[in-house]
Design an enzyme around this catalytic site. Structure first.
Site, PDB file in Angstrom:
ATOM      1  N   ASP A 268       4.973  -2.583   1.534  1.00  0.00           N
ATOM      2  CA  ASP A 268       5.579  -1.389   0.923  1.00  0.00           C
ATOM      3  C   ASP A 268       4.699  -0.762  -0.160  1.00  0.00           C
ATOM      4  O   ASP A 268       5.186  -0.014  -0.981  1.00  0.00           O
ATOM      5  CB  ASP A 268       6.936  -1.753   0.315  1.00  0.00           C
ATOM      6  CG  ASP A 268       6.818  -2.723  -0.844  1.00  0.00           C
ATOM      7  OD1 ASP A 268       5.756  -3.352  -0.977  1.00  0.00           O
ATOM      8  OD2 ASP A 268       7.770  -2.854  -1.619  1.00  0.00           O
ATOM      9  N   GLU A 269       3.425  -1.050  -0.131  1.00  0.00           N
ATOM     10  CA  GLU A 269       2.596  -0.629  -1.252  1.00  0.00           C
ATOM     11  C   GLU A 269       1.168  -0.357  -0.779  1.00  0.00           C
ATOM     12  O   GLU A 269       0.647  -1.093   0.061  1.00  0.00           O
ATOM     13  CB  GLU A 269       2.578  -1.790  -2.247  1.00  0.00           C
ATOM     14  CG  GLU A 269       2.280  -1.420  -3.657  1.00  0.00           C
ATOM     15  CD  GLU A 269       2.299  -2.690  -4.512  1.00  0.00           C
ATOM     16  OE1 GLU A 269       1.392  -2.819  -5.328  1.00  0.00           O
ATOM     17  OE2 GLU A 269       3.192  -3.531  -4.339  1.00  0.00           O
TER      18      GLU A 269
ATOM     19  N   ASP B 208       4.314   3.277  -3.822  1.00  0.00           N
ATOM     20  CA  ASP B 208       5.179   2.101  -3.790  1.00  0.00           C
ATOM     21  C   ASP B 208       6.560   2.538  -3.315  1.00  0.00           C
ATOM     22  O   ASP B 208       7.218   3.359  -3.951  1.00  0.00           O
ATOM     23  CB  ASP B 208       5.256   1.503  -5.208  1.00  0.00           C
ATOM     24  CG  ASP B 208       5.815   0.085  -5.202  1.00  0.00           C
ATOM     25  OD1 ASP B 208       6.257  -0.362  -4.119  1.00  0.00           O
ATOM     26  OD2 ASP B 208       5.820  -0.552  -6.252  1.00  0.00           O
TER      27      ASP B 208
END
Length: 647
Positions: free
Chosen positions: A106-107, A11
């Site tokens: 973003d993960e 993350d």
DNA sequence: TCTGGGGTCCTTGAACCA
DNA sequence: TCTGTGGTTCAAGGACCC
């Protein structure tokens, strides 16, 4: 349950804000808020400096402004820059394992079980540590937190435990020790509603949740959710890491700065949304059978309507047609805060619509449907003909210019719609006979109006550019629209070369000497950046007379022609010779000063800081918003450092 | 002036059909 | 022919996630 912590969850830490701080060196160490900067915007990401003041994701931007200090930067998102950074990270992850599930920009989850990696505690620690270091280097300093565990649930919780830049490994067998002391809210699927219900039952921690009988959970939350909570509370999570997911629906929606009430305007918005959805469907090679609309009322109540066809489609006209039909079923007399259009029941092919082709389902759109266009951000917006908006501003006929229905002041009733027998029902609901073609003055849409009488090269003189006082104008679209909403600008603005210009940091900036010429027409680049981006005109609309400045035309009573034109631009219309709004945070390039970013704009000017990821904090200069030397630019390349002369 | 945008999944009730 | 039942599909709303 696996026997090793073979699932990684990566993350990126406050990614949007981190990318901004990377690319804008002067913002490093300062509070940064990325999100909707308009009146109804919300925070997408707050930097850790801003979080210290209480700002957080999903918080109304207005609230964040109250909490954060004056030097906080409020920036519009730059999705191309984030996507570029995300791609770099995902490429690194793909080198670790062939099984990577990207959850969002973003993960991602990584399954190490399908690799030959050493899955011992030491092996995973080494691997994750190396990956973190590689991410930081490859992204130019954007850090990521990693959790490693035997399940997705625990891996995600792990990555969150030591943010930012953290690494948490949950050894197999230690899951419940980690999980049970945590508040129930930390479980995926437990949002505000579920949390409240659990709190009412006295359940606050996951451990307490694990003590609740399954029957009670099913009773409270239903079968699926109840069983899910029961399992998660026991760390039972066998969800696999899946590398590819199929889209189930495609939608677009828009929250308006001012609640809309007039049907023509609502239908026009619906058409634009339908065109965006259709464009995205086509680019994805998808079609869908179900058309949905979403209407949010001023009191925030939301209704949805849907209709399912026999055949899938990706035709924007057809989607708009069905959406209009659905909208006619909804009572919009009290105003509409948000409008959305979606397509679901997706397939990856389309069949010809025989009914429509045969004329059995007559199109209700009575004007040329907007084509989609690609914007620099990758978003698709209905294209307007360069001249399309002009008649709205420069209607040759005085009567036509005076009061299109959308411009009726203070909610005055629109003129009766042609062929609308009942008055209340729009003609779209009728299926008999050919579709009515309203007179142009009744539909201030781009396509329905007669060919403009104004050359695209020469802006209409002020006297012909009719103001549109009733136009709701500014719209909030915080994540996608390049609107410039500044920190409060005084109603009375000092003018002249030294007039301060509010910037994205909430500070005043003294314009530098390089003020552009007011005689310059807008340049295509900046116009393109704004075309189709219904940004906000609040900066101009809310501050009549604010366009007055050094070297500007004489002061005019509101709304000035430029204000009117700017308002048109702000609602997504490309007006020849009129310069668009500039978004705070936007990448730009100036012929003389080079690359920089917009700190803010208003009162007819834009303030730019000239710096990049590898420069020292750069100088700040202010230009007229239509300075032809200033153009939108691509995100800076953080991987190529600027060579500096060693001292 | 509280509350974005783009999604997914679930539940419930109605309609339809065998 | 009528009624009950169960499965499926659709519509609408809610909750949740990033």
């Amino acid at each position: 349950m696996r026997r090793e912590p073979s699932i990684l969850h990566v993350d990126l830490d406050a990614m949007f804000a981190a990318v901004e701080q990377r690319d804008k060196v002067s913002l490093r160490g300062k509070p940064v808020i990325v999100g909707g900067v308009a009146g109804r915007g919300v925070v997408a990401t707050a930097s850790y400096e801003a979080r210290a003041y209480g700002a957080h994701s999903a918080m109304p931007t207005a609230q964040a402004r109250r909490l954060c200090p004056p030097n906080t930067a409020f920036l519009s998102p730059r999705f191309p820059a984030y996507q570029k950074t995300s791609k770099v990270v995902m490429k690194l992850l793909a080198e670790v394992s062939p099984l990577v599930e990207q959850v969002s920009i973003d993960e991602a989850y990584i399954d190490l079980a399908v690799t030959g990696h050493d899955l011992s505690l030491a092996g995973i620690t080494e691997l994750a540590g190396r990956l973190k270091a590689e991410i930081a280097v490859a992204t130019g300093g954007v850090t990521g937190s990693i959790g490693a565990a035997s399940s997705k649930l625990l891996a995600k919780i792990g990555s969150d435990l030591n943010k930012p830049d953290g690494l948490t490994i949950v050894p197999a067998g230690a899951e419940l020790d980690i999980l049970h002391p945590l508040p129930v809210r930390r479980l995926g699927g437990v949002g505000p509603a579920t949390e409240q219900r659990l709190h009412r039952a006295g359940v606050r921690t996951v451990g307490q949740l694990a003590a609740v009988p399954l029957d009670d959970l099913v009773d409270w939350f239903g079968t699926a959710h109840g069983h899910g909570l029961f399992r998660l509370a026991r760390a039972e999570d066998n969800r696999p890491v899946v590398s590819e997911r199929e889209a189930k629906s495609v939608s677009a929606e828009e929250t308006f700065d001012v609640d809309l009430t007039d049907n023509p305007r609502l239908n026009r918005e619906l058409d634009l949304l339908a065109a965006r959805v259709a464009g995205r469907l086509r680019r994805s090679g998808l079609t869908g059978r179900t058309v949905n609309i979403k209407v949010r009322h001023p009191d925030f109540t939301t209704v949805t309507r849907a209709i399912t066809r026999d055949q899938p489609t990706d035709d924007g006209r057809l989607i708009a047609q069905l959406a209009r039909r659905l909208l006619a079923e909804v009572d919009t007399s009290g105003g509409v805060r948000l409008l959305g259009v979606g397509v679901s029941t997706l397939a990856d092919f389309a069949q010809d619509d025989l009914f429509t082709a045969a004329g059995e389902d007559p199109p209700v759109l009575s004007f040329p449907f907007p084509e989609e266009e690609e914007t620099p951000s990758g978003e698709t917006f209905p294209a307007r003909s360069p001249n399309a908006a002009v008649p709205r501003l420069a209607e040759p006929s005085p009567a036509g210019a005076a009061s299109p229905p959308g411009s009726s002041p203070a909610g005055a009733a629109s003129p009766p719609r042609p062929s609308s027998a009942g008055g209340a029902s729009p003609p779209e609901s009728s299926s008999a006979g050919p579709p009515p073609v309203p007179p142009s003055s009744a539909f201030p849409t781009a396509g329905v109006l007669p060919a403009p009488a104004v050359s695209s090269a020469v802006p209409a003189p002020p006297s012909v550019q009719a103001a549109d006082p009733g136009d709701p104008g500014p719209r909030a679209s915080p994540l996608l629209e390049p609107s410039v909403i500044l920190p409060p600008v005084p109603a009375v603005v000092p003018v002249g070369p030294s007039a301060p210009v509010a910037d994205s940091l909430g500070a005043s900036v003294s314009p530098a000497a390089s003020l552009g010429s007011s005689e310059q027409a807008g340049h295509p680049g900046s116009a393109a950046a704004s075309a189709g981006h219904p940004g906000s005109a609040a900066a101009s609309a809310s501050h009549p007379g604010s366009a007055v400045g050094a070297g500007r035309p004489p002061a005019q009573t509101a709304p000035s022609p430029r204000d009117s034109a700017q308002a048109a631009v702000s609602v997504g219309q490309s007006v020849p010779g009129i310069v668009p709004t500039w978004r705070p945070g936007q990448d730009v390039r100036h012929d003389d000063y080079g690359p920089g970013w917009v700190r803010g704009s208003g009162v007819g000017r834009v303030t730019v800081r000239f710096e990049g990821p590898h420069t020292p904090p750069g100088p700040v200069r202010t230009f007229f918003i239509d300075d032809p030397r200033l153009q939108p630019a691509d995100p800076p390349d953080w991987l190529i450092p600027v060579t500096t002369t060693p001292s």
